[in-house]
Enzyme design. Structure first.
Site, PDB file in Angstrom:
ATOM      1  N   GLU A 160      22.534  -8.526 -15.284  1.00 52.59           N
ATOM      2  CA  GLU A 160      22.602  -6.991 -15.405  1.00 52.59           C
ATOM      3  C   GLU A 160      23.024  -6.564 -13.129  1.00 52.59           C
ATOM      4  OE1 GLU A 160      18.646  -5.749 -17.495  1.00 52.59           O
ATOM      5  OE2 GLU A 160      20.013  -6.901 -19.400  1.00 52.59           O
ATOM      6  N   ASN A 201      25.923 -11.662 -16.940  1.00 49.57           N
ATOM      7  CA  ASN A 201      25.134 -11.601 -18.097  1.00 49.57           C
ATOM      8  C   ASN A 201      25.103 -10.205 -18.189  1.00 49.57           C
ATOM      9  OD1 ASN A 201      24.196 -12.584 -20.901  1.00 49.57           O
ATOM     10  ND2 ASN A 201      22.817 -12.284 -20.875  1.00 49.57           N
ATOM     11  N   HIS A 237      24.544  -5.903 -27.273  1.00 51.14           N
ATOM     12  CA  HIS A 237      22.852  -5.217 -27.983  1.00 51.14           C
ATOM     13  C   HIS A 237      23.899  -3.187 -28.815  1.00 51.14           C
ATOM     14  CE1 HIS A 237      19.634  -7.608 -26.729  1.00 51.14           C
ATOM     15  NE2 HIS A 237      20.282  -7.355 -25.824  1.00 51.14           N
ATOM     16  N   GLU A 266      23.405 -11.697 -27.147  1.00 55.01           N
ATOM     17  CA  GLU A 266      22.428 -11.287 -26.751  1.00 55.01           C
ATOM     18  C   GLU A 266      22.811 -10.064 -28.469  1.00 55.01           C
ATOM     19  OE1 GLU A 266      20.078  -9.629 -23.690  1.00 55.01           O
ATOM     20  OE2 GLU A 266      21.204 -11.497 -22.294  1.00 55.01           O
ATOM     21  N   ASP A 268      22.584  -7.752 -31.409  1.00 61.32           N
ATOM     22  CA  ASP A 268      22.253  -7.461 -32.292  1.00 61.32           C
ATOM     23  C   ASP A 268      22.172  -5.828 -32.254  1.00 61.32           C
ATOM     24  OD1 ASP A 268      20.843  -5.983 -29.756  1.00 61.32           O
ATOM     25  OD2 ASP A 268      18.703  -6.848 -30.579  1.00 61.32           O
TER      26      ASP A 268
HETATM   27  C1  XIL Z   1      13.935  -8.691 -23.692  1.00 61.89           C
HETATM   28  C2  XIL Z   1      13.259  -9.805 -24.566  1.00 61.89           C
HETATM   29  O1  XIL Z   1      13.303  -9.965 -25.512  1.00 61.89           O
HETATM   30  C3  XIL Z   1      11.316  -8.565 -25.039  1.00 61.89           C
HETATM   31  O2  XIL Z   1      10.727  -9.395 -25.259  1.00 61.89           O
HETATM   32  C4  XIL Z   1      11.405  -8.961 -23.461  1.00 61.89           C
HETATM   33  O3  XIL Z   1       9.442  -7.913 -23.429  1.00 61.89           O
HETATM   34  C5  XIL Z   1      11.855  -7.844 -22.751  1.00 61.89           C
HETATM   35  O4  XIL Z   1      13.810  -8.598 -22.422  1.00 61.89           O
HETATM   36  N1  XIL Z   1      18.343  -7.958 -21.668  1.00 61.89           N
HETATM   37  C6  XIL Z   1      18.303  -8.865 -21.580  1.00 61.89           C
HETATM   38  C7  XIL Z   1      16.877  -9.811 -22.379  1.00 61.89           C
HETATM   39  O5  XIL Z   1      18.842  -9.954 -20.979  1.00 61.89           O
HETATM   40  O6  XIL Z   1      16.027 -10.669 -21.474  1.00 61.89           O
HETATM   41  C8  XIL Z   1      16.167  -8.933 -22.816  1.00 61.89           C
HETATM   42  O7  XIL Z   1      15.076  -9.472 -23.881  1.00 61.89           O
HETATM   43  C9  XIL Z   1      16.900  -7.680 -22.903  1.00 61.89           C
HETATM   44  C10 XIL Z   1      18.035  -7.246 -23.190  1.00 61.89           C
END
Ligand code: XIL
Length: 354
Positions: A160, A201, A237, A266, A268
């Site tokens: 990020e 990432n 996401h 990641e 979802d």
């Molecule tokens: C999230 C985790 O899933 C949670 O349990 C934690 O509280 C916060 O972080 N982007 C990312 C991940 O790169 O590391 C994050 O994970 C979600 C967003």
């Protein structure tokens, strides 16, 4: 069958050691082939993130270890967990997740070495000169990546780093060290683990736009300068209310054309809750589209969902009123999205399709 699966994973370079596994060790709960097996047949992985508190849930672990051929630690490898005090390292939680992965012949994405979130207090609250922070960053990366040297498939080296408009995110690292911290971090990660694939990432990178353009420009520069960079991770996401990122496949392809691996890291797909049949059908369609986009790009090495069950999704705690983002519900039952991913993988694995 398990041997074919293992061979495909090995061919894809996703695991270094394969042990013969009895067929009964990989029972798909609902179908004869698991998501991982289907992905492996297309030389990909289909992974799920996991987190240490979930290791007390046997039913959860059974599916994690059988259905997926890759995993990552959702929190265990973040800075607050691995270097809670300056110079004091703790890899207990990360090792627990990695041990599970190895026992179940899953490849492992390591996440993450440099990020502005979930930093330990000593780092967040400290005041450091550039030289001091550079030494801290170097020591953190070298120590952590050396601990996992040879055991992980990839590292999210920097997470990020950019804002939505394509400018650098104002983090402690950027503020103190300037943009060169990214190249430095990649070089130190390579020094510590020469075989791990090194990734940048980020989220909201799926569509072509200012943020993904900024990464495109940066990784091109890094490659031209000989900085070690192997891949770009698209977190994925997604949210039904924002629409599907139609340019995803084209975007993955332009990064791949630079000579990089790409991955959905990641995934979802959240919605306003309660879920209903129509929303779950759209969600299923989106999971299929993301899966197909990855399968259509030769250098898209795999997809990781950000845990597999709504029981352990991070979404409800962070996005108020939203949830139901994952392919299994809170009772560990597969949703329409599960079948959609499965069908997309199975279609791609048919002879003549790739
Ligand atoms: C999230 C985790 O899933 C949670 O349990 C934690 O509280 C916060 O972080 N982007 C990312 C991940 O790169 O590391 C994050 O994970 C979600 C967003």
């Amino acid at each position: 069958m398990p041997h074919r699966f293992a061979a495909a994973l090995a061919a894809a370079g996703l695991v270094t050691a394969i042990a013969a596994t009895p067929a009964s060790a990989h029972p798909g709960p609902h179908h004869d082939k698991t998501l991982g097996e289907l992905a492996a047949a297309s030389h990909r992985y289909l992974g799920s993130a996991t987190d240490n508190p979930e290791f007390s849930d046997a039913a959860y672990l059974k599916i994690l270890g059988s259905e997926f051929n890759s995993t990552t630690a959702g929190n265990a490898l973040k800075w607050y967990a691995t270097e809670p005090q300056q110079g004091v390292f703790d890899f207990t939680q990360g090792d627990q997740v990695l041990d599970f992965a190895r026992k179940h012949h899953m490849s492992f994405r390591a996440h993450t070495l440099v990020w502005h979130n979930q930093l330990p207090d000593w780092l967040n609250n400290g005041t450091f000169t550039a030289d001091q922070l550079r030494a801290i960053l170097k020591n953190h990366i070298l120590t952590e990546a050396r601990h996992y040297r040879g055991k992980v498939y990839s590292w999210d080296v920097v997470n990020e780093a950019f804002n939505e408009d394509g400018t650098y995110r104002d983090t402690i690292f950027y503020r103190t060290l300037g943009p060169g911290y990214i190249a430095d971090a990649l070089r130190w990660a390579r020094e510590a683990d020469p075989h791990a694939k090194l990734y940048l990432n980020d989220y909201n990178l799926e569509a072509i736009g200012p943020k993904s353009d900024a990464y495109y420009t940066l990784v091109k520069q890094l490659k031209a300068q000989g900085v070690p960079i192997d891949g770009v991770g698209f977190q994925g996401h997604l949210a039904l209310q924002y629409g599907y990122p139609d340019t995803l496949q084209q975007n993955l392809q332009r990064f791949a054309d630079l000579g990089l691996d790409v991955a959905i890291t990641e995934l979802d797909i959240r919605m306003y809750v309660p879920a209903d049949e129509a929303k779950l059908a759209t969600q299923a369609d989106w999971y299929a589209r993301v899966t197909k986009a990855c399968l259509a790009v030769r250098r898209c090495v795999g997809i990781t969902i950000w845990d597999y069950t709504d029981k352990y999704s991070w979404i409800p705690a962070v996005f108020q009123g939203e949830g139901a983002a994952l392919p299994y519900d809170e009772n560990l039952q597969p949703k329409p999205a599960y079948d959609a991913i499965r069908d997309a993988l199975r279609d791609a694995g048919r002879p003549g399709r790739h």
